[in-house]
Design a protein around this motif. Structure first.
Motif: not given
Length: 123
Positions: A10, A41, A44-45, A49-50, A53, A55-57, A60, A63
């Motif tokens: 990832s 958006y 976040d990826r 990150g978010n 949270t 954390k990185r999303v 998917n 995407d």
């Protein structure tokens, strides 16, 4: 496949996407515009990150295909590069423009060693 490898993959995928963005001088915001997503958006990826949270999303498949299309590159190419990076994380240098193998000491000596002898006062 273990969780550690999945995380490395990832991270490597994000690294490869950012490398392609760097080659095209394209920001996260600009890439977001190209795929119809907000800068948050994309952040976040690809970035911190978010905000809720921390954390990185995870990116998917939808995407990945949208990003690859916007960058003009095949999604398979991005995933293959990420797979290579994730498989051997200890011998690569990560940077804005992708990954490269670390130079071996022998390689550095060959580059540093002059091919012609130094001129002398007599020459």
């Amino acid at each position: 496949m273990d969780d550690e490898y999945a995380q490395r993959f990832s991270d490597a995928l994000v690294s490869e996407i950012k490398a392609e963005m760097g080659r095209r001088d394209l920001s996260s915001r600009g890439l977001g515009r190209l795929i119809g997503k907000s800068s948050q958006y994309m952040s976040d990826r690809l970035d911190g990150g978010n905000s809720k949270t921390g954390k990185r999303v995870i990116i998917n498949v939808a995407d990945l295909f949208a990003i690859a299309s916007a960058l003009g590159i095949d999604p398979t190419t991005l995933t293959q590069r990420a797979q290579l990076e994730a498989a051997s994380p200890s011998n690569v240098v990560r940077g804005r423009f992708g990954v490269a193998p670390l130079a071996q000491d022998d390689d550095l000596e060959a580059v540093a060693r002059p091919t012609d002898p130094e001129p002398t006062d007599e020459q």
